[in-house]
Enzyme design. Structure first.
Site, PDB file in Angstrom:
ATOM      1  N   GLU A 127       0.864  -1.182   0.000  1.00 25.81           N
ATOM      2  CA  GLU A 127       0.000   0.000   0.000  1.00 25.81           C
ATOM      3  C   GLU A 127       0.895   1.223   0.000  1.00 25.81           C
ATOM      4  O   GLU A 127       2.092   1.126   0.272  1.00 25.81           O
ATOM      5  CB  GLU A 127      -0.896   0.002   1.245  1.00 25.81           C
ATOM      6  CG  GLU A 127      -1.792  -1.212   1.298  1.00 25.81           C
ATOM      7  CD  GLU A 127      -2.735  -1.198   2.493  1.00 25.81           C
ATOM      8  OE1 GLU A 127      -2.731  -0.199   3.257  1.00 25.81           O
ATOM      9  OE2 GLU A 127      -3.466  -2.185   2.664  1.00 25.81           O
ATOM     10  N   ALA A 130       2.336   1.237   3.210  1.00 20.91           N
ATOM     11  CA  ALA A 130       2.828  -0.054   3.684  1.00 20.91           C
ATOM     12  C   ALA A 130       3.656  -0.691   2.591  1.00 20.91           C
ATOM     13  O   ALA A 130       3.171  -1.488   1.800  1.00 20.91           O
ATOM     14  CB  ALA A 130       1.664  -0.962   4.085  1.00 20.91           C
ATOM     15  N   ARG A 268      32.781  -3.228 -32.636  1.00 22.58           N
ATOM     16  CA  ARG A 268      33.090  -1.790 -32.605  1.00 22.58           C
ATOM     17  C   ARG A 268      34.607  -1.559 -32.658  1.00 22.58           C
ATOM     18  O   ARG A 268      35.349  -2.151 -31.857  1.00 22.58           O
ATOM     19  CB  ARG A 268      32.509  -1.192 -31.320  1.00 22.58           C
ATOM     20  CG  ARG A 268      33.007   0.174 -30.964  1.00 22.58           C
ATOM     21  CD  ARG A 268      32.319   1.246 -31.756  1.00 22.58           C
ATOM     22  NE  ARG A 268      32.692   2.572 -31.265  1.00 22.58           N
ATOM     23  CZ  ARG A 268      32.413   3.674 -31.927  1.00 22.58           C
ATOM     24  NH1 ARG A 268      31.764   3.632 -33.089  1.00 22.58           N
ATOM     25  NH2 ARG A 268      32.764   4.855 -31.445  1.00 22.58           N
ATOM     26  N   GLU A 363       9.578  -6.256  -4.258  1.00 20.53           N
ATOM     27  CA  GLU A 363       9.629  -7.480  -3.444  1.00 20.53           C
ATOM     28  C   GLU A 363      10.718  -7.440  -2.378  1.00 20.53           C
ATOM     29  O   GLU A 363      11.470  -8.396  -2.187  1.00 20.53           O
ATOM     30  CB  GLU A 363       9.773  -8.716  -4.346  1.00 20.53           C
ATOM     31  CG  GLU A 363       8.547  -8.896  -5.218  1.00 20.53           C
ATOM     32  CD  GLU A 363       8.400 -10.286  -5.779  1.00 20.53           C
ATOM     33  OE1 GLU A 363       8.743 -11.254  -5.074  1.00 20.53           O
ATOM     34  OE2 GLU A 363       7.937 -10.404  -6.912  1.00 20.53           O
ATOM     35  N   THR A 365      13.182  -4.157  -0.751  1.00 20.64           N
ATOM     36  CA  THR A 365      14.304  -3.344  -1.236  1.00 20.64           C
ATOM     37  C   THR A 365      15.634  -4.004  -0.849  1.00 20.64           C
ATOM     38  O   THR A 365      15.679  -4.902   0.004  1.00 20.64           O
ATOM     39  CB  THR A 365      14.282  -1.945  -0.586  1.00 20.64           C
ATOM     40  OG1 THR A 365      14.367  -2.137   0.837  1.00 20.64           O
ATOM     41  CG2 THR A 365      13.011  -1.187  -0.921  1.00 20.64           C
TER      42      THR A 365
END
Lengths: 381, 252
Positions: A127, A130, A268, A363, A365
């Site tokens: 939330e 939350a 490259r 999920e 930090t």
């Protein structure tokens, strides 16, 4: 000790890689650019049996292992991390909570169709107030005759609009803190269940993320998932499993960054030679390859522990933390190796960076993962 | 109806290969091995016949235990049964004799094989099996229809399409354009693991003596550096490319 993948693990890997390259690869850049969540992608994945990969056959799944599922997430994310994210949210959070906490009736009603890929399943825990503090849930469930009325709002919910059913946590017993939180199954067509339009995100733009508004949404008593007051504790194991898939997502992005950089360094030219001939570039690529290997080993170990029914939370937190940070470093270095080309959208590496950033946040930090690991060491609470 | 698909495990055409010591074979230990792509089409076609008419589809391969991986892939795609033939076979003729014997043991009505294998590209086995069985044979099929004990196959010929009628039993080989092989399904992979693979062991009395032996294999020479034309406008560049193709490469 044996690090060899079993024959069927390799078959899963080859099949999903082949599928991802052919079916997900061609549209990945356009889906990212336009922020398109394409349900057709998931229909094709359902045909392959991917959407219920680690779910038991009796509940409509493929009966695969969590290791095979982690391999599948890596292969999908290597090509399209957004798809990897929606897929992981569906399997590890949505189906994961149904298979861990659901009754047989709930499994028959929601797990089986979800595992067969008839619809995606969303997981509504977070939330606005939350996030890391999931105990701060404010969505309320009020007891009424025969059921519950849910009201409140959820934020940053993956697959929220498209999901056939969402797992929603709400406070049933205020004052009991985390032990007052209960989970409910809320089908998409429930009156009072309103997902908002998808957020305009920095990365993971082809994954659907929305808010959910609950306005006196009525669900019957049978919609309760797990016991009353167990909505939080029950989910801790689900979230541990989810961390393995976020780790696998990180491995996929880091692998893609490595492959793109290696190919670029071999074509490259500057100062009359391929830039891959310069040690400055070789060292970057060597570090990337090492970190991809380390991240993959951790993810596989966590998945293997889960398959062996051994405690895996600590290793899952390490896998999630290391793989997401490795993906960030790999994507940053990939852009550096690509120089100016890395900064423009014609090349895929800037997408890898934008996608990878989510992994350090979603999920749990990176900071929360470090707390989890530290607590495993006996520190803190 | 029994449909037998002849499957060969070959080195991945997209991967680099090494030669084994003695240079008579590729190093199969280090190679990444796949189902021959033409054989995947054969599997797909057999599964379509099954879905349309009902049939038991067999995948049959000849090789060492490792070749069972190719059978597992076929099973994961939806094949019903699988058999591995082990025999002292080395050239196309001895391989075909062994496979023809397996086809007889399974009592097949239809045999589908790839037109050739991506490794040696000999393209002999399907034809030899048909000859040994004395069955009708259609090569390089781009469309296949079965009805009852009859069938119609289409093949591409110079400037058009050839349409052939045949009666069963038959051997057909696949050509590009026939179909797009399906992916192995994940539940299929799990089920394939549990499936028992029938073992058919054959001796020299069945396969006879080889008539061809590989003397040695050579890898193609590494490709030289490409050439990039710079500082030319498109018209000049085109002119220069034509000149190079004509005068230096002598291609046109």
């Amino acid at each position: 000790m044996d690090f060899t993948l079993a024959e069927e693990d390799r078959m899963v890997q080859e099949t999903v890689r082949d599928f991802a390259e052919r079916e997900l690869g061609p549209g990945a850049a356009a889906r990212d650019r336009d922020g398109t969540f394409d349900l057709d992608v998931y229909r094709k994945m359902a045909e392959l049996g991917l959407l219920g990969l680690p779910i038991a056959e009796e509940w409509g799944g493929a009966g695969g292992t969590y290791l095979q599922y982690a391999i599948a997430v890596e292969e999908i994310s290597r090509v399209c991390a957004s798809t990897g994210l929606s897929y992981a949210a569906h399997v590890s959070l949505g189906l994961g909570s149904l298979s861990l906490l659901g009754s047989d009736v709930q499994k028959g009603t929601y797990l089986a169709p979800g595992a067969r890929g008839q619809y995606l399943v969303a997981f509504g825990l977070t939330e606005a107030g939350a996030g890391s503090d999931a105990g701060g849930t404010r969505t309320r469930a009020a007891k009424v005759e025969g059921g519950w009325l849910l009201s409140g709002s959820k934020a940053f919910i993956t697959n929220a609009k498209s999901a056939g059913v969402s797992v929603i946590t709400a406070v049933t017993d205020p004052g009991k803190g985390a032990r007052g939180i209960t989970a409910f199954l809320v089908p998409k067509d429930t009156e009072g269940f309103y997902p908002s339009t998808s957020y305009d995100k920095m990365g993971m733009r082809a994954s659907e993320t929305a808010e959910i508004e609950l306005r006196d949404a009525y669900v019957p008593d049978e919609a309760m998932l797990g016991g009353r007051g167990e909505g939080f504790r029950g989910f801790l194991e689900v979230l541990d499993g989810g961390r393995i898939s976020i780790g696998a997502l990180g491995v996929g992005i880091a692998q893609a960054a490595l492959e793109a950089s290696l190919a670029y360094a071999q074509t490259r030219e500057q100062f009359g030679q391929k830039i891959g001939q310069f040690e400055a570039i070789q060292f970057k690529l060597a570090d990337m390859a090492m970190e991809v290997e380390m991240a993959r080993l951790l993810v596989h170990k966590a998945a293997w522990l889960k398959d062996q029914h051994q405690p895996f939370g600590q290793v899952a937190a390490m896998a999630k933390l290391f793989a997401s940070e490795a993906a960030m470093r790999a994507a940053t270095q990939a852009i550096q190796i690509h120089g100016g080309n890395g900064y423009i959208r014609e090349y895929p590496v800037e997408r890898y960076l934008r996608d990878a950033k989510l992994l350090e946040i979603g999920e749990g930090t990176s900071e929360i993962q470090r707390l989890v690991i530290a607590r495993g060491l006996g520190l803190g609470r | 109806m029994q449909v037998v698909v002849l499957v060969k495990q070959v080195a991945d055409t997209a991967a680099r290969i090494k030669l084994a010591d003695g240079k008579q074979d590729i190093d199969r230990q280090s190679a990444s091995l796949i189902v021959n792509p033409y054989d995947e089409m054969a599997i797909e076609e057999a599964l379509r016949i099954k879905e349309k008419h009902g049939a038991t589809v067999w995948a049959v391969t000849l090789g060492e235990a490792k070749a069972e991986e190719a059978l597992r892939t076929a099973l994961a795609m939806g094949v019903d049964e699988a058999a591995r033939v082990s025999a002292p076979a080395s050239d196309a003729l001895t391989v075909a004799r062994a496979l023809a014997q397996a086809v007889r043991e399974i009592s097949a009505d239809i045999v589908i094989a790839g037109r050739s294998a991506a490794d040696d590209e000999q393209g002999q086995v399907g034809t030899l099996v048909a000859t040994l069985l004395d069955w009708p044979h259609v090569t390089e099929v781009t469309k296949l229809e079965i009805s009852g004990s009859e069938g119609v196959a289409e093949r591409e010929v110079e400037g058009g399409v050839e349409i052939l009628d045949f009666s069963l039993p038959v051997v057909v080989t696949t050509q590009e354009g026939l179909n797009t092989p399906r992916y192995a399904s994940l539940p299929g992979i799990m089920k394939a693991k549990r499936k028992e693979i029938r073992q058919i062991a054959l001796g020299e009395d069945v396969v006879g003596q080889p008539v061809l032996a590989v003397r040695s294999l050579e890898l193609p020479p590494p490709r030289g550096q490409g050439r990039i034309l710079t500082d030319l406008d498109p018209a000049q560049a085109a002119k220069e490319i034509v000149r190079i193709l004509h005068e230096e490469a002598k291609l046109i």
